[in-house]
Design a protein around this motif. Structure first.
Motif, PDB file in Angstrom:
ATOM      1  N   ILE A 176       0.837  -1.198   0.000  1.00  0.00           N
ATOM      2  CA  ILE A 176       0.000   0.000   0.000  1.00  0.00           C
ATOM      3  C   ILE A 176       0.870   1.246   0.000  1.00  0.00           C
ATOM      4  O   ILE A 176       0.612   2.208  -0.733  1.00  0.00           O
ATOM      5  N   ARG A 177       1.918   1.229   0.796  1.00  0.00           N
ATOM      6  CA  ARG A 177       2.829   2.380   0.844  1.00  0.00           C
ATOM      7  C   ARG A 177       3.520   2.574  -0.510  1.00  0.00           C
ATOM      8  O   ARG A 177       3.675   3.700  -0.986  1.00  0.00           O
ATOM      9  N   SER A 178       3.892   1.474  -1.153  1.00  0.00           N
ATOM     10  CA  SER A 178       4.519   1.563  -2.478  1.00  0.00           C
ATOM     11  C   SER A 178       3.541   2.126  -3.501  1.00  0.00           C
ATOM     12  O   SER A 178       3.923   2.924  -4.373  1.00  0.00           O
ATOM     13  N   ALA A 179       2.271   1.720  -3.407  1.00  0.00           N
ATOM     14  CA  ALA A 179       1.257   2.235  -4.326  1.00  0.00           C
ATOM     15  C   ALA A 179       1.083   3.740  -4.156  1.00  0.00           C
ATOM     16  O   ALA A 179       0.919   4.473  -5.147  1.00  0.00           O
TER      17      ALA A 179
ATOM     18  N   THR B 172      -1.186  10.344 -24.092  1.00  0.00           N
ATOM     19  CA  THR B 172      -1.425   9.285 -23.118  1.00  0.00           C
ATOM     20  C   THR B 172      -2.900   8.957 -23.066  1.00  0.00           C
ATOM     21  O   THR B 172      -3.744   9.728 -23.528  1.00  0.00           O
ATOM     22  N   ILE B 173      -3.196   7.813 -22.517  1.00  0.00           N
ATOM     23  CA  ILE B 173      -4.585   7.410 -22.313  1.00  0.00           C
ATOM     24  C   ILE B 173      -4.944   7.668 -20.855  1.00  0.00           C
ATOM     25  O   ILE B 173      -4.244   7.208 -19.952  1.00  0.00           O
ATOM     26  N   ALA B 174      -5.988   8.437 -20.608  1.00  0.00           N
ATOM     27  CA  ALA B 174      -6.369   8.769 -19.232  1.00  0.00           C
ATOM     28  C   ALA B 174      -6.896   7.533 -18.517  1.00  0.00           C
ATOM     29  O   ALA B 174      -7.585   6.712 -19.108  1.00  0.00           O
ATOM     30  N   SER B 175      -6.568   7.392 -17.250  1.00  0.00           N
ATOM     31  CA  SER B 175      -7.081   6.281 -16.437  1.00  0.00           C
ATOM     32  C   SER B 175      -7.333   6.786 -15.032  1.00  0.00           C
ATOM     33  O   SER B 175      -6.720   7.757 -14.598  1.00  0.00           O
ATOM     34  N   LYS B 176      -8.225   6.123 -14.323  1.00  0.00           N
ATOM     35  CA  LYS B 176      -8.575   6.563 -12.975  1.00  0.00           C
ATOM     36  C   LYS B 176      -7.439   6.311 -11.993  1.00  0.00           C
ATOM     37  O   LYS B 176      -7.205   7.079 -11.085  1.00  0.00           O
ATOM     38  N   LEU B 177      -6.744   5.187 -12.161  1.00  0.00           N
ATOM     39  CA  LEU B 177      -5.698   4.797 -11.236  1.00  0.00           C
ATOM     40  C   LEU B 177      -4.592   4.126 -12.045  1.00  0.00           C
ATOM     41  O   LEU B 177      -4.883   3.249 -12.856  1.00  0.00           O
ATOM     42  N   PRO B 178      -3.330   4.545 -11.878  1.00  0.00           N
ATOM     43  CA  PRO B 178      -2.255   3.881 -12.621  1.00  0.00           C
ATOM     44  C   PRO B 178      -2.295   2.372 -12.378  1.00  0.00           C
ATOM     45  O   PRO B 178      -2.494   1.920 -11.247  1.00  0.00           O
ATOM     46  N   MET B 179      -2.100   1.598 -13.449  1.00  0.00           N
ATOM     47  CA  MET B 179      -2.266   0.153 -13.361  1.00  0.00           C
ATOM     48  C   MET B 179      -1.344  -0.473 -12.318  1.00  0.00           C
ATOM     49  O   MET B 179      -1.749  -1.364 -11.568  1.00  0.00           O
ATOM     50  N   SER B 180      -0.096  -0.008 -12.244  1.00  0.00           N
ATOM     51  CA  SER B 180       0.840  -0.587 -11.278  1.00  0.00           C
ATOM     52  C   SER B 180       0.372  -0.344  -9.849  1.00  0.00           C
ATOM     53  O   SER B 180       0.478  -1.231  -8.986  1.00  0.00           O
ATOM     54  N   ALA B 181      -0.168   0.840  -9.584  1.00  0.00           N
ATOM     55  CA  ALA B 181      -0.675   1.146  -8.242  1.00  0.00           C
ATOM     56  C   ALA B 181      -1.909   0.299  -7.943  1.00  0.00           C
ATOM     57  O   ALA B 181      -2.070  -0.211  -6.827  1.00  0.00           O
ATOM     58  N   GLU B 182      -2.776   0.116  -8.942  1.00  0.00           N
ATOM     59  CA  GLU B 182      -3.976  -0.696  -8.729  1.00  0.00           C
ATOM     60  C   GLU B 182      -3.614  -2.144  -8.424  1.00  0.00           C
ATOM     61  O   GLU B 182      -4.230  -2.786  -7.570  1.00  0.00           O
ATOM     62  N   PHE B 183      -2.610  -2.679  -9.113  1.00  0.00           N
ATOM     63  CA  PHE B 183      -2.169  -4.048  -8.840  1.00  0.00           C
ATOM     64  C   PHE B 183      -1.697  -4.194  -7.397  1.00  0.00           C
ATOM     65  O   PHE B 183      -1.952  -5.209  -6.742  1.00  0.00           O
ATOM     66  N   LEU B 184      -0.985  -3.182  -6.897  1.00  0.00           N
ATOM     67  CA  LEU B 184      -0.479  -3.238  -5.526  1.00  0.00           C
ATOM     68  C   LEU B 184      -1.604  -3.121  -4.502  1.00  0.00           C
ATOM     69  O   LEU B 184      -1.571  -3.762  -3.450  1.00  0.00           O
ATOM     70  N   LEU B 185      -2.623  -2.314  -4.816  1.00  0.00           N
ATOM     71  CA  LEU B 185      -3.711  -2.063  -3.868  1.00  0.00           C
ATOM     72  C   LEU B 185      -4.795  -3.139  -3.877  1.00  0.00           C
ATOM     73  O   LEU B 185      -5.411  -3.411  -2.848  1.00  0.00           O
ATOM     74  N   SER B 186      -5.029  -3.736  -5.027  1.00  0.00           N
ATOM     75  CA  SER B 186      -6.184  -4.632  -5.199  1.00  0.00           C
ATOM     76  C   SER B 186      -6.292  -5.757  -4.168  1.00  0.00           C
ATOM     77  O   SER B 186      -7.396  -6.065  -3.709  1.00  0.00           O
TER      78      SER B 186
END
Length: 198
Positions: free
Chosen positions: A154-157, A176-190
């Motif tokens: 979570i801290r890394s995200a 760029t393509i707009a997204s709600k949450l960067p994919m790498s951060a979402e993977f860490l948080l999910s």
């Protein structure tokens, strides 16, 4: 049920110093900006997770006790403890403490705990509260604890979210393509996300 913040967290999950190391920023010029991004990223993470991170106290209000001896599900997670559990006396309207032996608190622990709840003790009944809005209230201490106790993923995200905000300071970035949450951060948080079940 609604809630008000009583005691805010003592710090953010990541410090300014460690965030600047992550960003490779060595000068103080952007300290205020980065601090704001840390707070924003923390809020984004908490909303995505439906959890609170660093320990904080929230006051929850209910209009009445649950019917049929049902438990009270605490909306915030992870739950550490409950205090100040009171109701308005039906006759006088005075705040009256719920007898501690009449209930117990279930506060699951671990990196991905379920929601905590207040459970009525065996053969006990909830008292009768005055019929008015917010007649029942309690304080819940929620969060993983100190910043160092927040799971590393979570801290890394949050660091990744700050990096994204720092690098892209406009709502739309060309190419760029707009997204709600960067994919790498979402993977860490999910893995830590709390889902609502109807």
């Amino acid at each position: 049920m609604y809630a008000t913040l009583q005691t805010p967290p003592a710090s953010t999950p990541v410090s300014l110093a460690e965030t600047k190391v992550h960003l490779r920023v060595e000068v103080p010029d952007d300290d205020t900006l980065i601090t704001g991004y840390i707070e924003a990223a923390t809020g984004i993470a908490e909303e995505f997770l439906r959890r609170r991170l660093v320990e904080q106290t929230w006051r929850f209000y209910l209009d009445a006790f649950p019917a049929n001896g049902s438990s009270i599900l605490v909306p915030a997670s992870p739950l550490a403890s409950i205090s100040g559990f009171t109701y308005k006396d039906p006759e006088t309207g005075a705040d009256t403490t719920v007898t501690a032996s009449d209930y117990s608190v279930e506060a699951p622990s671990g990196p991905n705990p379920a929601r905590g709840k207040i459970v009525l003790a065996f053969e006990k009944e909830w008292p009768t509260a005055r019929e008015e809005p917010n007649a029942v209230k309690f304080d819940a201490v929620v969060g993983y604890g100190a910043a160092s106790e927040v799971p590393a993923a979570i801290r890394s995200a949050i660091l990744l979210l700050v990096g994204n905000l720092y690098a892209n300071r406009e709502s739309v970035v060309t190419g760029t393509i707009a997204s709600k949450l960067p994919m790498s951060a979402e993977f860490l948080l999910s893995p830590f996300r709390m889902f609502e079940f109807k």
